[in-house]
Design a protein around this motif. Structure first.
Motif, PDB file in Angstrom:
ATOM      1  N   ALA A 129       0.812  -1.215   0.000  1.00 17.50           N
ATOM      2  CA  ALA A 129       0.000   0.000   0.000  1.00 17.50           C
ATOM      3  C   ALA A 129       0.847   1.268   0.000  1.00 17.50           C
ATOM      4  N   THR A 130       2.177   1.131   0.023  1.00 16.05           N
ATOM      5  CA  THR A 130       3.078   2.285   0.046  1.00 16.05           C
ATOM      6  C   THR A 130       3.389   2.729  -1.379  1.00 16.05           C
ATOM      7  N   THR A 131       3.131   3.997  -1.675  1.00 16.32           N
ATOM      8  CA  THR A 131       3.360   4.540  -3.013  1.00 16.32           C
ATOM      9  C   THR A 131       4.756   5.151  -3.113  1.00 16.32           C
ATOM     10  N   LYS A 132       5.163   5.484  -4.338  1.00 15.78           N
ATOM     11  CA  LYS A 132       6.439   6.173  -4.542  1.00 15.78           C
ATOM     12  C   LYS A 132       6.431   7.533  -3.868  1.00 15.78           C
TER      13      LYS A 132
ATOM     14  N   VAL B 131      11.818   9.876   2.895  1.00 15.41           N
ATOM     15  CA  VAL B 131      13.221  10.265   2.729  1.00 15.41           C
ATOM     16  C   VAL B 131      13.422  11.726   3.115  1.00 15.41           C
ATOM     17  N   MET B 132      12.545  12.586   2.639  1.00 15.49           N
ATOM     18  CA  MET B 132      12.652  14.015   2.948  1.00 15.49           C
ATOM     19  C   MET B 132      12.466  14.278   4.433  1.00 15.49           C
TER      20      MET B 132
ATOM     21  N   THR C 196       1.758  15.564  -0.583  1.00 10.77           N
ATOM     22  CA  THR C 196       1.975  14.277   0.053  1.00 10.77           C
ATOM     23  C   THR C 196       0.910  14.059   1.118  1.00 10.77           C
ATOM     24  N   ARG C 197       0.995  12.917   1.801  1.00  7.31           N
ATOM     25  CA  ARG C 197       0.041  12.636   2.870  1.00  7.31           C
ATOM     26  C   ARG C 197       0.244  13.558   4.074  1.00  7.31           C
ATOM     27  N   LEU C 198       1.352  14.299   4.109  1.00  7.43           N
ATOM     28  CA  LEU C 198       1.590  15.227   5.212  1.00  7.43           C
ATOM     29  C   LEU C 198       0.548  16.339   5.265  1.00  7.43           C
TER      30      LEU C 198
END
Length: 277
Positions: free
Chosen positions: A134-137, A144-145, A214-216
């Protein structure tokens, strides 16, 4: 008034410093504001954390509070260090040594806790099959960021403790940060900061630039309304008085409509039952 103003006059402010510390912050602000508005307008269904608790909850139960409470403590420390001038803390009786001791001790605990939480979250995503699928690019790039921003932040703390020649961030980074919000960027103050602080600031700006995409982005919609919503009241049925209650007709029983075969759905009274719509 910046106490280091006389010393900052000797700082060489080149074109690169003007672009990095005088122009780039406003580019990032425009991306954050514009990107958030765009995301809310065109991708409201994607405005979510895409929770993976359904797939695995044992590690998440530990890692998620570590990360979220840690990041809140880190945010509180940044607000105090960047927004509050040293003259204000001195005015309430807090010496510079006391301030740095509290910032170092509490900030280190918060930073390590946040880092441990995100490492557990990444490890969980990598080792749990359904969560990994379920983890996308986009998620991988975001992690990483986020990790790099945390590591550079912890590095500035360690370097500032070991290397006493590094300029105090309260006299360099903080005045520059406050000057951005009054549209008078103090480029010289940031140019005088140590390399580790510059790297951390650049990585933080890069993180905020990708934040709306992003999801953030879910951090911008904290469920504050939960504090004010009414209670949901549940009442249990008194089984002792169940004999006094009217019989409840189940919704899946035959309703006895006219188009059914006569005599197959007759009620005990001889009349057809009428169903609820």
């Amino acid at each position: 008034m910046n106490p280091m103003a006389p010393a900052l006059q000797n700082v060489d402010v080149g074109v690169s410093s003007i672009l990095l510390w005088g122009v780039l912050p406003y580019v990032v602000l425009a991306i954050v504001i514009g990107g958030t508005i765009w995301r809310y307008k065109y991708d409201q269904f994607g405005w979510t954390t895409r929770s993976s608790q359904l797939y695995e909850s044992r590690i998440l139960r530990i890692a998620s509070p570590l990360f979220h409470f840690g990041i809140l403590a880190v945010l509180a420390g940044h607000i105090m260090g960047l927004f509050i001038p040293s003259s204000w803390t001195e005015a309430v009786g807090m010496t510079e040594g006391m301030y740095h001791f509290l910032a170092l001790s509490i900030g280190t605990i918060a930073g390590v806790g946040t880092l441990l939480g995100i490492v557990l979250l990444v490890w969980r995503r990598r080792t749990t099959g359904p969560v990994f699928m379920a983890t996308t690019k986009n998620d991988k790039f975001m992690y990483v960021m986020l990790l790099a921003a945390l590591l550079t932040g912890l590095a500035t703390t360690v370097i500032s403790v070991l290397d006493h020649g590094v300029p105090d961030y309260r006299q360099t980074v903080s005045p520059w940060f406050r000057s951005i919000w009054i549209f008078q960027p103090d480029v010289a103050a940031m140019a005088a900061a140590g390399p580790s602080f510059k790297l951390h600031a650049l990585w933080a700006m890069a993180l905020f630039a990708i934040w709306p995409f992003t999801r953030l982005v879910h951090a911008f919609t904290a469920p504050v309304h939960y504090l004010f919503r009414p209670y949901i009241v549940y009442r249990s049925r008194d089984r002792g008085s169940s004999s006094h209650l009217a019989p409840v007709r189940r919704g899946w029983e035959p309703v006895g409509t006219q188009d059914r075969v006569r005599g197959t759905t007759k009620a005990p009274t001889g009349r057809s039952r009428a169903g609820r719509h």
